[in-house]
Design a protein around this motif. Structure first.
Motif, PDB file in Angstrom:
ATOM      1  N   ARG A 240      26.281  86.794  37.439  1.00  0.00           N
ATOM      2  CA  ARG A 240      25.743  86.841  36.075  1.00  0.00           C
ATOM      3  C   ARG A 240      26.579  85.998  35.122  1.00  0.00           C
ATOM      4  O   ARG A 240      26.050  85.356  34.213  1.00  0.00           O
ATOM      5  N   TYR A 241      27.893  86.014  35.318  1.00  0.00           N
ATOM      6  CA  TYR A 241      28.759  85.172  34.496  1.00  0.00           C
ATOM      7  C   TYR A 241      28.373  83.704  34.657  1.00  0.00           C
ATOM      8  O   TYR A 241      28.288  82.950  33.683  1.00  0.00           O
ATOM      9  N   GLY A 242      28.127  83.294  35.894  1.00  0.00           N
ATOM     10  CA  GLY A 242      27.747  81.906  36.144  1.00  0.00           C
ATOM     11  C   GLY A 242      26.436  81.538  35.486  1.00  0.00           C
ATOM     12  O   GLY A 242      26.305  80.440  34.912  1.00  0.00           O
ATOM     13  N   ILE A 243      25.447  82.425  35.553  1.00  0.00           N
ATOM     14  CA  ILE A 243      24.162  82.149  34.916  1.00  0.00           C
ATOM     15  C   ILE A 243      24.323  82.087  33.400  1.00  0.00           C
ATOM     16  O   ILE A 243      23.753  81.206  32.729  1.00  0.00           O
ATOM     17  N   ASP A 244      25.097  83.004  32.835  1.00  0.00           N
ATOM     18  CA  ASP A 244      25.313  82.995  31.383  1.00  0.00           C
ATOM     19  C   ASP A 244      25.931  81.683  30.931  1.00  0.00           C
ATOM     20  O   ASP A 244      25.503  81.092  29.926  1.00  0.00           O
ATOM     21  N   GLN A 245      26.931  81.220  31.657  1.00  0.00           N
ATOM     22  CA  GLN A 245      27.580  79.970  31.287  1.00  0.00           C
ATOM     23  C   GLN A 245      26.627  78.784  31.426  1.00  0.00           C
ATOM     24  O   GLN A 245      26.626  77.863  30.600  1.00  0.00           O
ATOM     25  N   ALA A 246      25.807  78.797  32.474  1.00  0.00           N
ATOM     26  CA  ALA A 246      24.846  77.714  32.677  1.00  0.00           C
ATOM     27  C   ALA A 246      23.816  77.673  31.566  1.00  0.00           C
ATOM     28  O   ALA A 246      23.464  76.600  31.058  1.00  0.00           O
TER      29      ALA A 246
END
Length: 239
Positions: free
Chosen positions: A41-47
């Motif tokens: 989820r952190y990766g998607i948020d940053q993307a």
């Protein structure tokens, strides 16, 4: 790990202690699904923030040294972490030894790769010092068992992270662009940058491993603790 993200930096410091002897297998198994979900989820948020122009996230590289013993197998674990997180890897080899690995990817994804690899390598290395199979194949060495154990561990990690990334994309909040399109475009940009830099290099031939540790390692990788918040709680309780 990017120094500009204090949250990831704090997590990284905690994960340096990730393989705590007080953490039981049952606890690790209970944490693993939620852990991979949080990192994804952190990766998607940053993307999504970068796609909306709300943050800066550029393609870069991260070079991680590999140490013997089992440097090639440790490099395989790093690749198993990097690919589900939309990064690519280049192995710097000297004969049978891998001296280091260069990881290509967006800065936020490189931070996730380093975070997880550091934790998983500690966990795997600690377990390798105490694993003893019930019985070896005829003529099998402990080193051969441990190499296949690491291979199974890495495969399980790859499967878990791939599933978590897919779920994070599927359940992402709707925005101006879909998460699926955003991560697809980012993956293509990383692949293009990697090919432009190293497209002329040939891929290494597949390895043939003869040990019997694959299933034991895969089982350990399935239980591996990836939950930063759970580790935080556990370490506080131990202080």
């Amino acid at each position: 790990m990017t120094e500009s993200d204090p949250q990831l930096e704090r997590i990284r410091k905690l994960l340096a202690k990730a393989e705590d002897p007080a953490v039981t297998e049952a606890e690790a198994e209970a944490y693993n699904t939620k852990a991979a979900e949080l990192v994804a989820r952190y990766g998607i948020d940053q993307a999504m923030l970068a796609a909306a122009g709300a943050s800066s996230d550029e393609i870069g590289t991260l070079k991680i040294p590999m140490n013997d013993p089992y440097s090639r197998d440790k490099a395989s674990l790093l690749t198993s972490v990097a690919y589900p997180l939309r990064c690519r890897t280049l192995l710097h080899r000297f004969g049978q030894k891998v001296d280091s690995v260069t990881v290509f990817g967006f800065r936020s994804d490189l931070g996730r790769v380093e975070l997880l690899f550091t934790s998983l390598l500690l966990q795997a290395s600690t377990q390798l010092t105490r694993v003893r199979p019930d019985g070896f194949f005829p003529g099998e060495s402990l080193a051969a068992y441990r190499r296949t154990w690491l291979h199974g561990f890495a495969r399980a990690v790859h499967e878990r992270l791939s599933h978590a990334e897919q779920e994070a994309v599927r359940t992402a909040a709707p925005g101006e662009r879909s998460a699926e399109l955003v991560v697809r475009d980012r993956a293509q940009l990383v692949q293009h940058a990697f090919d432009s830099e190293y497209g002329g290099l040939r891929s290494a031939a597949p390895r043939r491993l003869s040990g019997s540790g694959y299933l034991d390692g895969h089982d350990a990788g399935t239980r591996a603790n990836l939950d930063p918040s759970a580790l935080t709680r556990r370490l506080k309780a131990l202080r």
